[in-house]
Structure formats: structure tokens, C-alpha cells
Design a protein around this motif. Structure first.
Motif, PDB file in Angstrom:
ATOM      1  N   UNK A  59       2.846  25.617  28.697  1.00 23.13           N
ATOM      2  CA  UNK A  59       4.278  25.622  28.408  1.00 23.13           C
ATOM      3  C   UNK A  59       5.133  25.689  29.668  1.00 23.13           C
ATOM      4  N   UNK A  60       4.493  25.737  30.824  1.00 23.22           N
ATOM      5  CA  UNK A  60       5.214  25.806  32.085  1.00 23.22           C
ATOM      6  C   UNK A  60       5.507  27.221  32.548  1.00 23.22           C
ATOM      7  N   UNK A  61       5.045  28.214  31.810  1.00 20.07           N
ATOM      8  CA  UNK A  61       5.248  29.610  32.198  1.00 20.07           C
ATOM      9  C   UNK A  61       4.289  30.026  33.306  1.00 20.07           C
ATOM     10  N   UNK A  62       4.742  30.951  34.132  1.00 15.79           N
ATOM     11  CA  UNK A  62       3.903  31.466  35.215  1.00 15.79           C
ATOM     12  C   UNK A  62       3.192  32.711  34.714  1.00 15.79           C
ATOM     13  N   UNK A  63       1.884  32.756  34.913  1.00 17.61           N
ATOM     14  CA  UNK A  63       1.062  33.893  34.508  1.00 17.61           C
ATOM     15  C   UNK A  63       0.383  34.467  35.742  1.00 17.61           C
ATOM     16  N   UNK A  64      -0.010  35.723  35.638  1.00 15.62           N
ATOM     17  CA  UNK A  64      -0.792  36.323  36.711  1.00 15.62           C
ATOM     18  C   UNK A  64      -1.739  37.349  36.131  1.00 15.62           C
ATOM     19  N   UNK A  85      -7.565  29.870  31.198  1.00 15.03           N
ATOM     20  CA  UNK A  85      -6.665  30.871  30.632  1.00 15.03           C
ATOM     21  C   UNK A  85      -6.652  30.716  29.117  1.00 15.03           C
ATOM     22  N   UNK A  86      -6.370  31.815  28.444  1.00 21.79           N
ATOM     23  CA  UNK A  86      -6.372  31.788  26.988  1.00 21.79           C
ATOM     24  C   UNK A  86      -5.028  31.297  26.472  1.00 21.79           C
ATOM     25  N   UNK A  87      -5.107  30.307  25.618  1.00 24.65           N
ATOM     26  CA  UNK A  87      -3.894  29.754  25.010  1.00 24.65           C
ATOM     27  C   UNK A  87      -3.235  30.831  24.146  1.00 24.65           C
ATOM     28  N   UNK A  88      -1.934  31.007  24.351  1.00 18.34           N
ATOM     29  CA  UNK A  88      -1.175  31.947  23.552  1.00 18.34           C
ATOM     30  C   UNK A  88      -1.214  33.383  24.029  1.00 18.34           C
ATOM     31  N   UNK A  89      -1.934  33.662  25.098  1.00 13.91           N
ATOM     32  CA  UNK A  89      -2.009  35.028  25.618  1.00 13.91           C
ATOM     33  C   UNK A  89      -1.580  35.012  27.075  1.00 13.91           C
TER      34      UNK A  89
END
Length: 131
Positions: A59-64, A85-89
Motif C-alpha cells: 500500500x506504500x506504507x513504511x514499516x519497520x 512481510x505479512x500482508x495486513x500486519x
């Protein structure tokens, strides 16, 4: 002696098939609860609280996420890494697409079903050889 061997083979047949089927069902449930893991490229960074990896999700969000000691050893000296990475988490990543726990339980199920098959083969051999 022959009846003891027959009984032992019968027990291995029932235990192999029934426990193998039960554990295969558990592996399937674990696989379904594991969710969908998507591949991406992560950037590794050293911080005062340890090493972290950052990535963009679908979705274009940055995760860490903070790396575990095992992940740090596997990615030692790298600035970027292929991760899943896990979709939705948010903030959940690992280095393999499939779960090692699910894989281990599935191998156990296959081993037990293999024991059941081997016991059926031995039972057939004993039946036709008269032993």
C-alpha cells in the motif's frame, strides 16, 4: 513371536496413519493462520536500540521491525536484504516466505504417514510369506 510382530506392525500402522493425519491437519491449520507473506527489499539500519529493517508494503506504507539475534547474524554486513512481510500486519517480517514451524510440523506428519505406509508394506510381506 509372530503374533508379537503382527501386533507391533498393526500398532505402527494405526499410530502412523492416525497421528500423521492429525498432525497434517494441525499443519494445515497452522499454514492457514500463518497468513500471506509478500517479498520485498528491506533497508537495514543500525540504531541505538539495535539493528532494524525498514521496507515499503504493497500500500506504500513504511514499516519497520527490530531484527532478532538470528536475523542479525544472517544479515551481518548487509545494507539491504530480501525479506518477506505479512500482508495486513504492520512491522512483521521474516527472512523466509514459509514458516519454519509449519514446515517442521508438516515434515513430522509426512514422517508418521510414511511409518504407516511402511508398516502396511511389512504387514503385506508377512502375510504373503507366511511369517
Amino acid at each position: 513371536m509372530d503374533s508379537a510382530i503382527d501386533a507391533l506392525v498393526e500398532i505402527f500402522t494405526w499410530v502412523g496413519f492416525s497421528a500423521g493425519a492429525l498432525i497434517a491437519g494441525v499443519a494445515l491449520i497452522m499454514y492457514l493462520f500463518d497468513g500471506t507473506w509478500l517479498p520485498t527489499r528491506g533497508v537495514l539500519e543500525d540504531t541505538e536500540h539495535g539493528r532494524i529493517v525498514r521496507w515499503f508494503d504493497e500500500d506504500g506504507g513504511v514499516n519497520e521491525a527490530h531484527l532478532t539475534h538470528e536475523q542479525e547474524r544472517a544479515l551481518e554486513g548487509k545494507g539491504m536484504a530480501d525479506i518477506f512481510y505479512r500482508r495486513g500486519a504492520r512491522g512483521r517480517m521474516r527472512l523466509t516466505q514459509g514458516s519454519p514451524a509449519v514446515r517442521a510440523v508438516a515434515y513430522l506428519a509426512v514422517g508418521l504417514i510414511g511409518l504407516g505406509v511402511l508398516a502396511v508394506v511389512v504387514s503385506g510381506i508377512l502375510l504373503f510369506t507366511g511369517g
